[in-house]
Design a protein around this motif. Sequence first.
Motif, PDB file in Angstrom:
ATOM      1  N   ILE A  61     -20.855  -1.472   4.862  1.00 47.20           N
ATOM      2  CA  ILE A  61     -20.620  -0.073   4.498  1.00 47.20           C
ATOM      3  C   ILE A  61     -19.208   0.306   4.922  1.00 47.20           C
ATOM      4  N   VAL A  62     -18.400   0.702   3.961  1.00 47.96           N
ATOM      5  CA  VAL A  62     -17.022   1.108   4.210  1.00 47.96           C
ATOM      6  C   VAL A  62     -16.961   2.627   4.203  1.00 47.96           C
ATOM      7  N   THR A  63     -16.509   3.212   5.304  1.00 49.90           N
ATOM      8  CA  THR A  63     -16.355   4.664   5.369  1.00 49.90           C
ATOM      9  C   THR A  63     -14.970   5.031   4.857  1.00 49.90           C
ATOM     10  N   GLY A  64     -14.910   5.767   3.775  1.00 47.61           N
ATOM     11  CA  GLY A  64     -13.609   6.142   3.238  1.00 47.61           C
ATOM     12  C   GLY A  64     -13.696   6.634   1.811  1.00 47.61           C
ATOM     13  N   ASP A  65     -12.533   7.034   1.302  1.00 43.06           N
ATOM     14  CA  ASP A  65     -12.383   7.534  -0.063  1.00 43.06           C
ATOM     15  C   ASP A  65     -12.263   6.330  -0.999  1.00 43.06           C
ATOM     16  N   PHE A  66     -13.140   6.241  -1.985  1.00 45.15           N
ATOM     17  CA  PHE A  66     -13.101   5.112  -2.913  1.00 45.15           C
ATOM     18  C   PHE A  66     -11.733   4.992  -3.584  1.00 45.15           C
ATOM     19  N   ALA A  67     -11.092   6.116  -3.847  1.00 42.60           N
ATOM     20  CA  ALA A  67      -9.785   6.098  -4.502  1.00 42.60           C
ATOM     21  C   ALA A  67      -8.711   5.478  -3.626  1.00 42.60           C
ATOM     22  N   ARG A  68      -8.922   5.474  -2.323  1.00 43.85           N
ATOM     23  CA  ARG A  68      -7.937   4.926  -1.385  1.00 43.85           C
ATOM     24  C   ARG A  68      -8.405   3.619  -0.753  1.00 43.85           C
ATOM     25  N   GLU A  70      -9.071  -0.307  -0.755  1.00 47.65           N
ATOM     26  CA  GLU A  70      -8.670  -1.548  -1.418  1.00 47.65           C
ATOM     27  C   GLU A  70      -9.813  -2.563  -1.304  1.00 47.65           C
ATOM     28  N   LEU A  71     -10.249  -3.068  -2.424  1.00 44.90           N
ATOM     29  CA  LEU A  71     -11.340  -4.033  -2.467  1.00 44.90           C
ATOM     30  C   LEU A  71     -10.944  -5.203  -3.355  1.00 44.90           C
ATOM     31  N   PRO A  72     -11.457  -6.400  -3.070  1.00 41.64           N
ATOM     32  CA  PRO A  72     -11.125  -7.565  -3.903  1.00 41.64           C
ATOM     33  C   PRO A  72     -11.832  -7.513  -5.252  1.00 41.64           C
ATOM     34  N   THR A  73     -11.226  -8.152  -6.245  1.00 38.80           N
ATOM     35  CA  THR A  73     -11.811  -8.205  -7.587  1.00 38.80           C
ATOM     36  C   THR A  73     -12.759  -9.398  -7.658  1.00 38.80           C
ATOM     37  N   ARG A  74     -13.921  -9.271  -7.032  1.00 33.94           N
ATOM     38  CA  ARG A  74     -14.813 -10.426  -6.931  1.00 33.94           C
ATOM     39  C   ARG A  74     -16.290 -10.057  -7.031  1.00 33.94           C
ATOM     40  N   VAL A  89      -8.522  12.841 -10.418  1.00 32.90           N
ATOM     41  CA  VAL A  89      -8.148  11.963  -9.309  1.00 32.90           C
ATOM     42  C   VAL A  89      -6.665  11.624  -9.399  1.00 32.90           C
ATOM     43  N   ARG A  90      -5.918  11.986  -8.350  1.00 39.07           N
ATOM     44  CA  ARG A  90      -4.486  11.706  -8.303  1.00 39.07           C
ATOM     45  C   ARG A  90      -4.115  10.796  -7.137  1.00 39.07           C
ATOM     46  N   SER A  91      -5.063  10.478  -6.274  1.00 39.54           N
ATOM     47  CA  SER A  91      -4.751   9.752  -5.044  1.00 39.54           C
ATOM     48  C   SER A  91      -4.641   8.245  -5.235  1.00 39.54           C
ATOM     49  N   ASP A  92      -5.059   7.723  -6.398  1.00 42.19           N
ATOM     50  CA  ASP A  92      -4.949   6.305  -6.700  1.00 42.19           C
ATOM     51  C   ASP A  92      -3.691   6.105  -7.538  1.00 42.19           C
ATOM     52  N   ARG A  93      -2.688   5.458  -6.950  1.00 39.03           N
ATOM     53  CA  ARG A  93      -1.402   5.347  -7.636  1.00 39.03           C
ATOM     54  C   ARG A  93      -1.493   4.534  -8.927  1.00 39.03           C
ATOM     55  N   THR A  94      -2.397   3.548  -8.981  1.00 38.82           N
ATOM     56  CA  THR A  94      -2.475   2.700 -10.168  1.00 38.82           C
ATOM     57  C   THR A  94      -3.142   3.396 -11.353  1.00 38.82           C
ATOM     58  N   LYS A 109     -12.586   2.347 -12.177  1.00 42.13           N
ATOM     59  CA  LYS A 109     -12.131   1.515 -11.058  1.00 42.13           C
ATOM     60  C   LYS A 109     -13.173   0.460 -10.700  1.00 42.13           C
ATOM     61  N   ALA A 110     -14.445   0.848 -10.690  1.00 40.25           N
ATOM     62  CA  ALA A 110     -15.495  -0.098 -10.321  1.00 40.25           C
ATOM     63  C   ALA A 110     -15.549  -1.262 -11.310  1.00 40.25           C
ATOM     64  N   ILE A 111     -15.437  -0.981 -12.597  1.00 34.36           N
ATOM     65  CA  ILE A 111     -15.480  -2.049 -13.599  1.00 34.36           C
ATOM     66  C   ILE A 111     -14.284  -2.984 -13.442  1.00 34.36           C
ATOM     67  N   LYS A 112     -13.145  -2.448 -13.048  1.00 36.69           N
ATOM     68  CA  LYS A 112     -11.972  -3.295 -12.830  1.00 36.69           C
ATOM     69  C   LYS A 112     -12.168  -4.246 -11.653  1.00 36.69           C
ATOM     70  N   LEU A 113     -13.111  -3.958 -10.766  1.00 36.52           N
ATOM     71  CA  LEU A 113     -13.378  -4.812  -9.605  1.00 36.52           C
ATOM     72  C   LEU A 113     -14.410  -5.897  -9.894  1.00 36.52           C
ATOM     73  N   LEU A 114     -14.923  -5.933 -11.128  1.00 36.09           N
ATOM     74  CA  LEU A 114     -15.894  -6.954 -11.517  1.00 36.09           C
ATOM     75  C   LEU A 114     -15.211  -8.279 -11.839  1.00 36.09           C
ATOM     76  N   LYS A 115     -15.913  -9.371 -11.548  1.00 36.96           N
ATOM     77  CA  LYS A 115     -15.484 -10.672 -12.035  1.00 36.96           C
ATOM     78  C   LYS A 115     -15.773 -10.761 -13.535  1.00 36.96           C
ATOM     79  N   PRO A 116     -15.063 -11.611 -14.265  1.00 35.33           N
ATOM     80  CA  PRO A 116     -15.373 -11.795 -15.689  1.00 35.33           C
ATOM     81  C   PRO A 116     -16.838 -12.186 -15.873  1.00 35.33           C
TER      82      PRO A 116
END
Length: 260
Positions: A61-68, A70-74, A89-94, A109-116
């Motif tokens: 469990i990660v305590t924090g803002d999902f927009a801020r 950093e998680l691996p794409t896996r 949402v403006r806090s995610d620079r990408t 953002k969540a879909i971008k963190l999925l593996k192919p």
Amino acid sequence: MWAGLLRLGWRGGRVLEPGIGTGMVPALMPPVLREVSHVTGVELDPVTARIARLLQPRARIVTGDFARTELPTRFDLVIGNPPFSNRTVRSDRTLRSLGLRLHDYFIVKAIKLLKPGGLAAFVTSHGTMDKADGSARVQIAKYADLLSAIRLPEGSFRADAGTDVVVDILFFRRRKYGEPEGDLSWLDLDEVCPATEDEGAIRVNRWFACHRHLVLGAHALTSGPFGETYTCLPNDGADLATALDDAIGLLPVAIYDGQP
């Protein structure tokens, strides 16, 4: 959502839930998946995150803002109920330049963190599918194909969450590199009820216009704070649980081919 994922052939792996709350979704994970899955949850509220850690001791469990965060794409699966808000949402620079609303941002953002080949399952406001501005849907379609969408009528979450909002259950698959895009009809809207002297026209996502059996209610208009607004009325005498089971039963069978 878990029943749908089992039908799609998902067989365990790394799971991400952004906005995990107290951990309701992993708590309901079928036993056959529990021993072969590892859950990562992100939760903004520190008290709620502590509760989730106590209830899900095997999860990270990660305590924090999902927009801020950093998680691996896996991840093999992303799942959850994104927090609903019209806040941009403006806090995610990408992703800042896209001007996504909070719930749409969570999905993109969540879909971008999925593996192919990975899968995604969300329950979210009907606005994701029905907004006239389809930019959020276009962003999702850059990475994933819509496998199915099921619309629940107003009041479906009244007992559990005290809300009458119309929600959709959405299933996506992250495309593998080089795969062609799937059906893109869900990027657009269609008119399902023409305007009358008393009411305006009703426009909904083309997916629901073409798959009427996946709308578990009746399209309608109701009075909102800014005039007429869309709603989906329950079908008289219909059992929602049975109708939802039937809709889940129409999902593709055993298509999951993500890398273990």
